[in-house]
Design a protein around this motif. Structure first.
Motif, PDB file in Angstrom:
ATOM      1  N   ILE A 279       0.845  -1.197   0.000  1.00  0.00           N
ATOM      2  CA  ILE A 279       0.000   0.000   0.000  1.00  0.00           C
ATOM      3  C   ILE A 279       0.881   1.249   0.000  1.00  0.00           C
ATOM      4  CG2 ILE A 279      -1.726   1.299   1.297  1.00  0.00           C
ATOM      5  CD1 ILE A 279      -2.798  -1.350   2.341  1.00  0.00           C
ATOM      6  N   PHE A 280       1.915   1.239   0.824  1.00  0.00           N
ATOM      7  CA  PHE A 280       2.815   2.400   0.903  1.00  0.00           C
ATOM      8  C   PHE A 280       3.739   2.468  -0.314  1.00  0.00           C
ATOM      9  CE2 PHE A 280       1.382   1.850   5.195  1.00  0.00           C
ATOM     10  CZ  PHE A 280       1.265   3.145   5.667  1.00  0.00           C
ATOM     11  N   GLU A 281       4.077   1.323  -0.858  1.00  0.00           N
ATOM     12  CA  GLU A 281       4.914   1.299  -2.058  1.00  0.00           C
ATOM     13  C   GLU A 281       4.197   1.966  -3.216  1.00  0.00           C
ATOM     14  OE1 GLU A 281       7.985  -1.939  -3.865  1.00  0.00           O
ATOM     15  OE2 GLU A 281       5.949  -2.619  -3.443  1.00  0.00           O
ATOM     16  N   ALA A 282       2.857   1.858  -3.233  1.00  0.00           N
ATOM     17  CA  ALA A 282       2.063   2.461  -4.305  1.00  0.00           C
ATOM     18  C   ALA A 282       1.620   3.877  -3.980  1.00  0.00           C
ATOM     19  CB  ALA A 282       0.827   1.592  -4.578  1.00  0.00           C
ATOM     20  N   ALA A 283       2.069   4.417  -2.833  1.00  0.00           N
ATOM     21  CA  ALA A 283       1.654   5.760  -2.416  1.00  0.00           C
ATOM     22  C   ALA A 283       2.876   6.583  -2.028  1.00  0.00           C
ATOM     23  CB  ALA A 283       0.677   5.660  -1.245  1.00  0.00           C
ATOM     24  N   PRO A 284       3.578   7.161  -3.005  1.00  0.00           N
ATOM     25  CA  PRO A 284       4.779   7.959  -2.708  1.00  0.00           C
ATOM     26  C   PRO A 284       4.517   9.115  -1.755  1.00  0.00           C
ATOM     27  CG  PRO A 284       4.572   7.536  -5.067  1.00  0.00           C
ATOM     28  CD  PRO A 284       3.297   7.092  -4.447  1.00  0.00           C
ATOM     29  N   GLY A 285       3.333   9.702  -1.830  1.00  0.00           N
ATOM     30  CA  GLY A 285       3.008  10.808  -0.934  1.00  0.00           C
ATOM     31  C   GLY A 285       3.023  10.380   0.523  1.00  0.00           C
ATOM     32  N   ALA A 286       2.529   9.184   0.800  1.00  0.00           N
ATOM     33  CA  ALA A 286       2.523   8.678   2.173  1.00  0.00           C
ATOM     34  C   ALA A 286       3.941   8.402   2.649  1.00  0.00           C
ATOM     35  CB  ALA A 286       1.669   7.413   2.261  1.00  0.00           C
ATOM     36  N   ARG A 287       4.788   7.913   1.754  1.00  0.00           N
ATOM     37  CA  ARG A 287       6.182   7.654   2.146  1.00  0.00           C
ATOM     38  C   ARG A 287       6.908   8.970   2.447  1.00  0.00           C
ATOM     39  NH1 ARG A 287       6.300   4.393  -2.422  1.00  0.00           N
ATOM     40  NH2 ARG A 287       8.011   5.618  -3.316  1.00  0.00           N
ATOM     41  N   THR A 288       6.564  10.008   1.711  1.00  0.00           N
ATOM     42  CA  THR A 288       7.154  11.323   2.002  1.00  0.00           C
ATOM     43  C   THR A 288       6.763  11.789   3.395  1.00  0.00           C
ATOM     44  OG1 THR A 288       7.097  11.924  -0.347  1.00  0.00           O
ATOM     45  CG2 THR A 288       7.281  13.721   1.241  1.00  0.00           C
ATOM     46  N   LEU A 289       5.503  11.553   3.767  1.00  0.00           N
ATOM     47  CA  LEU A 289       5.055  11.888   5.118  1.00  0.00           C
ATOM     48  C   LEU A 289       5.847  11.110   6.159  1.00  0.00           C
ATOM     49  CD1 LEU A 289       3.051  13.195   7.136  1.00  0.00           C
ATOM     50  CD2 LEU A 289       1.563  11.204   6.758  1.00  0.00           C
ATOM     51  N   LEU A 290       6.033   9.803   5.930  1.00  0.00           N
ATOM     52  CA  LEU A 290       6.797   8.981   6.867  1.00  0.00           C
ATOM     53  C   LEU A 290       8.219   9.505   7.018  1.00  0.00           C
ATOM     54  CD1 LEU A 290       5.706   5.362   5.801  1.00  0.00           C
ATOM     55  CD2 LEU A 290       4.879   6.695   7.745  1.00  0.00           C
ATOM     56  N   LEU A 291       8.837   9.896   5.905  1.00  0.00           N
ATOM     57  CA  LEU A 291      10.212  10.407   5.954  1.00  0.00           C
ATOM     58  C   LEU A 291      10.272  11.706   6.743  1.00  0.00           C
ATOM     59  CD1 LEU A 291      13.161  10.252   5.042  1.00  0.00           C
ATOM     60  CD2 LEU A 291      12.489  11.418   2.920  1.00  0.00           C
ATOM     61  N   ALA A 292       9.341  12.618   6.485  1.00  0.00           N
ATOM     62  CA  ALA A 292       9.343  13.910   7.183  1.00  0.00           C
ATOM     63  C   ALA A 292       9.121  13.723   8.679  1.00  0.00           C
ATOM     64  CB  ALA A 292       8.262  14.824   6.599  1.00  0.00           C
ATOM     65  N   VAL A 293       8.131  12.908   9.023  1.00  0.00           N
ATOM     66  CA  VAL A 293       7.840  12.649  10.437  1.00  0.00           C
ATOM     67  C   VAL A 293       9.021  11.973  11.116  1.00  0.00           C
ATOM     68  CG1 VAL A 293       6.433  11.226  11.980  1.00  0.00           C
ATOM     69  CG2 VAL A 293       5.335  12.592  10.194  1.00  0.00           C
ATOM     70  N   GLY A 294       9.641  11.025  10.415  1.00  0.00           N
ATOM     71  CA  GLY A 294      10.774  10.309  10.985  1.00  0.00           C
ATOM     72  C   GLY A 294      11.961  11.212  11.247  1.00  0.00           C
ATOM     73  N   VAL A 295      12.274  12.069  10.305  1.00  0.00           N
ATOM     74  CA  VAL A 295      13.427  12.969  10.463  1.00  0.00           C
ATOM     75  C   VAL A 295      13.191  13.960  11.605  1.00  0.00           C
ATOM     76  CG1 VAL A 295      14.691  14.838   9.365  1.00  0.00           C
ATOM     77  CG2 VAL A 295      14.242  12.742   8.098  1.00  0.00           C
ATOM     78  N   ILE A 296      11.990  14.538  11.665  1.00  0.00           N
ATOM     79  CA  ILE A 296      11.674  15.488  12.738  1.00  0.00           C
ATOM     80  C   ILE A 296      11.747  14.795  14.102  1.00  0.00           C
ATOM     81  CG2 ILE A 296       9.847  16.915  13.734  1.00  0.00           C
ATOM     82  CD1 ILE A 296       8.899  17.464  10.859  1.00  0.00           C
ATOM     83  N   SER A 297      11.186  13.599  14.185  1.00  0.00           N
ATOM     84  CA  SER A 297      11.175  12.866  15.451  1.00  0.00           C
ATOM     85  C   SER A 297      12.577  12.436  15.854  1.00  0.00           C
ATOM     86  CB  SER A 297      10.262  11.633  15.342  1.00  0.00           C
ATOM     87  OG  SER A 297       8.934  12.004  15.034  1.00  0.00           O
ATOM     88  N   ALA A 298      13.378  12.002  14.872  1.00  0.00           N
ATOM     89  CA  ALA A 298      14.736  11.548  15.176  1.00  0.00           C
ATOM     90  C   ALA A 298      15.587  12.677  15.734  1.00  0.00           C
ATOM     91  CB  ALA A 298      15.381  10.959  13.919  1.00  0.00           C
ATOM     92  N   LEU A 299      15.581  13.828  15.061  1.00  0.00           N
ATOM     93  CA  LEU A 299      16.405  14.949  15.515  1.00  0.00           C
ATOM     94  C   LEU A 299      15.815  15.598  16.765  1.00  0.00           C
ATOM     95  CD1 LEU A 299      18.849  16.757  15.044  1.00  0.00           C
ATOM     96  CD2 LEU A 299      17.424  18.187  13.563  1.00  0.00           C
ATOM     97  N   GLY A 300      14.505  15.817  16.765  1.00  0.00           N
ATOM     98  CA  GLY A 300      13.869  16.462  17.910  1.00  0.00           C
ATOM     99  C   GLY A 300      13.984  15.632  19.178  1.00  0.00           C
ATOM    100  N   GLY A 301      13.760  14.315  19.062  1.00  0.00           N
ATOM    101  CA  GLY A 301      13.878  13.451  20.231  1.00  0.00           C
ATOM    102  C   GLY A 301      15.281  13.457  20.802  1.00  0.00           C
ATOM    103  N   ALA A 302      16.288  13.447  19.921  1.00  0.00           N
ATOM    104  CA  ALA A 302      17.682  13.460  20.387  1.00  0.00           C
ATOM    105  C   ALA A 302      18.021  14.787  21.066  1.00  0.00           C
ATOM    106  CB  ALA A 302      18.620  13.213  19.211  1.00  0.00           C
ATOM    107  N   LEU A 303      17.550  15.896  20.496  1.00  0.00           N
ATOM    108  CA  LEU A 303      17.815  17.211  21.105  1.00  0.00           C
ATOM    109  C   LEU A 303      17.223  17.297  22.513  1.00  0.00           C
ATOM    110  CD1 LEU A 303      17.237  19.650  18.107  1.00  0.00           C
ATOM    111  CD2 LEU A 303      19.294  19.550  19.519  1.00  0.00           C
ATOM    112  N   ILE A 304      16.000  16.816  22.673  1.00  0.00           N
ATOM    113  CA  ILE A 304      15.349  16.887  23.980  1.00  0.00           C
ATOM    114  C   ILE A 304      16.010  15.923  24.963  1.00  0.00           C
ATOM    115  CG2 ILE A 304      13.160  16.621  25.203  1.00  0.00           C
ATOM    116  CD1 ILE A 304      11.754  17.278  22.547  1.00  0.00           C
ATOM    117  N   ALA A 305      16.438  14.753  24.477  1.00  0.00           N
ATOM    118  CA  ALA A 305      17.088  13.775  25.357  1.00  0.00           C
ATOM    119  C   ALA A 305      18.366  14.343  25.965  1.00  0.00           C
ATOM    120  CB  ALA A 305      17.395  12.495  24.580  1.00  0.00           C
TER     121      ALA A 305
END
Length: 615
Positions: A279-305
């Motif tokens: 489903i996600f392989e056929a939906a590039p827009g959803a994968r872009t959302l996952l990438l954006a959310v992942g990057v924000i969470s990865a950097l933001g979580g590390a900064l707060i930690a």
């Protein structure tokens, strides 16, 4: 073991039955309760290992549900006319590997709790809830349809609520449980609506049926389903902006944090996306959302930690950050690598949470500023903690090095600019890993009293988890191949840069952190510290922009609709009936002439009405 592989539903039913049995036995079998509960994760492990042996090597594919199955089957849940909803099971490689994670961590948490929870008045309830959670998580994993997954999904959410608020006499624990429940429900609404759209579009929720019919669906429908499933995954895996529940969830017992909020439940979002990958392989827009959310969470979580003094909250924000790495890998299409990091993360973060529990149990505090010098008083805990933080920071040749660098490599190949953010996260990870280690185990003791080493049962669980945290990296190619991927050697350049950044971050922490906690680091980091310590004010923003207006609206509805309209109608009816009864009662005064007059008037009215109607 072969019987379990043939009937995997047994490992779902068994922990649930054991939870009921534990509740029924109660205080009559206090010493037996943990051993009864451990039968559940042991059965899960047996199913996982047996299934991996039953599935031929290399039988995986890019679509996990079409790979060779160790077993499968279904039963009708309910039927209305021609509409039939079935609850089924299907054990493939993806399922077996996830069950291996669930069984191992659940069993070690139960063993660790023999010492950590000893003497707690909620001992029986605690093990009953752990057993119920094990069954619920297993249901989520072994299901062959989105319907089965959703049942397990909601059950683990309920168990999480009960375990976060386990010490319900503490208002903060109750508030944290409610916050986690409501926040994750927002994501669950997205998941439920997505399943509704999927049902309307395909007429089925079975994985195999849905994936077979994807080619006939319009791209807009696939995108809508993928985005809605992503919302569910974001909520369950505590990713931005639904991440705020996880740090507060540390109000629960520390072993619960290891089981639910580091290794299994929060990983369910990653598992969902991996399971529904076409489903996600056929939906590039959803994968872009996952990438954006992942990057924000990865950097933001590390900064707060970096700016946390509570050892458990530091690990909680680290978990958000590491899950962000997995979402970033999913966003660039590397779902096998994301799942490999899920497995490795379960090992080293489960180890770190239990080691933190050992530190809290031995020192009597979870504030890093009140610790210090614990390496001398708790040498066993110190050694396993070092293994955990080194794996977290990506020090070779530990598990975290292979899985984290594989993610960095995949994102670098797909989007070099985005990967720079994840390299910055690596620097910060090294910083907070070393800072927490120095505050807890080095310098001199700053708290009151003396610390003591944990019990043999607690140390046993730590040692068992330390083994995969150290050595699981060697299994990376095997895991990727079993999932149908093509193992590739790590880029020496990417790995070298990542290791150097982690080391630089660690050296910076060692130099900046003098061992006195917040005072020294805050002074040197200036205004960055309070902003990061407060989570960039996101919690306050949510309280002001969402919670406060909703609460005000609810109070207004209560005052106007509930109290004035609904209660007004009910209470007004009662007052009207009371007044009417009082008025009629005054006619009964014992005056015969008045009675006769009333009767005569009534007869005349009846005659007049009869004449009028009959006319």
């Amino acid at each position: 073991m072969s019987a379990l592989v043939a009937a995997p539903w047994f490992v779902v039913v068994l922990p649930v039955v054991l939870a009921v049995l534990i509740g029924a036995l109660g205080s009559h079998a206090m010493t037996a309760v943990p051993w009864i509960a451990m039968a559940g994760p042991v059965a899960v492990l047996a199913l996982a290992v047996g299934s991996l042996f039953a599935i031929p090597g290399g039988a995986g594919s890019a679509q996990p549900w079409t790979s060779a199955l160790a077993s499968h089957g279904s039963m009708t849940w309910f039927a209305v006319g021609e509409t039939v909803i079935a609850l089924g099971w299907a054990v493939d490689t993806l399922t077996a590997l996830m069950l291996l994670v669930v069984g191992t961590v659940a069993l070690m948490v139960m063993v660790f709790s023999l010492g950590y929870m000893a003497g707690d008045p909620g001992w029986v309830r605690y093990y009953a809830l752990l057993s119920l959670f094990t069954g619920s998580m297993t249901l989520l994993v072994v299901g062959s349809s989105f319907a089965t997954l959703f049942l397990g999904w909601e059950l683990v959410g309920a168990c999480s609520y009960l375990l976060i608020g386990f010490w319900y006499e503490k208002p903060s624990a109750v508030a944290a449980a409610v916050k986690a429940f409501l926040t994750t429900r927002l994501g669950d609404v997205g998941l439920l609506v997505g399943l509704g759209v999927l049902w309307k579009a395909t007429g089925s929720l079975e994985y195999a049926d849905v994936m077979a019919r994807l080619g006939s669906l319009p791209p807009s429908t696939i995108l809508a389903v993928a985005l809605l499933l992503a919302v569910g995954a974001i909520g369950k895996s505590a990713q931005f902006p639904l991440h705020i529940w996880l740090p507060d969830a540390m109000e629960g017992p520390t072993p619960v944090s290891a089981l639910i909020h580091a290794a299994t439940m929060v990983a369910a979002g990653v598992f969902l996306i991996a399971r529904a990958w076409p489903i996600f392989e056929a939906a590039p827009g959803a994968r872009t959302l996952l990438l954006a959310v992942g990057v924000i969470s990865a950097l933001g979580g590390a900064l707060i930690a970096v700016a946390q003094n509570d050892i458990k909250k530091m690990l909680a924000y680290s978990t958000i950050s590491q899950l962000g790495l997995m979402f970033a890998a999913l966003g660039v299409g590397a779902w096998e690598i994301a799942f490999f990091h899920l497995v490795a993360h379960a090992a080293f973060k489960g180890l770190l949470f239990l080691a933190a529990g050992s530190v809290i149990h031995g020192s009597g505090t979870q504030d890093l500023r009140e610790m210090g010098g614990l390496r001398r008083e708790m040498p066993g805990t110190f050694v396993v903690w070092l293994i955990g933080v080194a794996s977290l920071a990506g020090v070779p040749p530990l598990a975290g090095f292979f899985s984290k660098d594989a993610v960095l490599d995949a994102v670098w190949l797909s989007s070099p600019a985005v990967s720079l953010t994840l390299f910055a996260m690596t620097l910060l990870t090294g910083f907070y890993a070393v800072r927490s280690t120095k505050l807890a185990f080095f310098s001199t003791r700053r708290g009151d009293g003396h610390a003591h080493e944990s019990t043999p049962a607690m140390l046993t669980a730590l040692v068992v988890l330390a083994v995969p945290a150290a050595a699981l990296g060697a299994a990376g190619p095997w895991i990727t191949e079993r999932l149908g991927g093509h193992p590739e050697a790590l880029s020496l350049t990417v790995s070298a840069v990542a290791v150097v950044l982690a080391v630089l971050g660690g050296l910076a922490a060692w130099v900046l952190e003098t061992g006195q906690g917040e005072a020294t680091v805050q002074h040197r980091l200036g205004p960055v510290w309070p902003v990061a310590s407060a989570g960039f004010g996101f919690d306050a923003l949510v309280r002001g922009a969402v919670v406060a207006p909703v609460s005000a609206a609810c109070r207004m509805l209560w005052a106007i609709v509930d109290r004035f309209v609904i209660d007004g109608v009910v209470e007004g009816s009662a007052l009207a009936a009371q007044w009417l009864g009082g008025a009629i009662s005054r006619l009964q005064n014992g005056d015969g002439q008045r009675y006769a007059t009333v009767v005569a008037l009534a007869v005349l009215l009846m005659l007049a009405a009869t004449a009028f109607v009959g006319r």
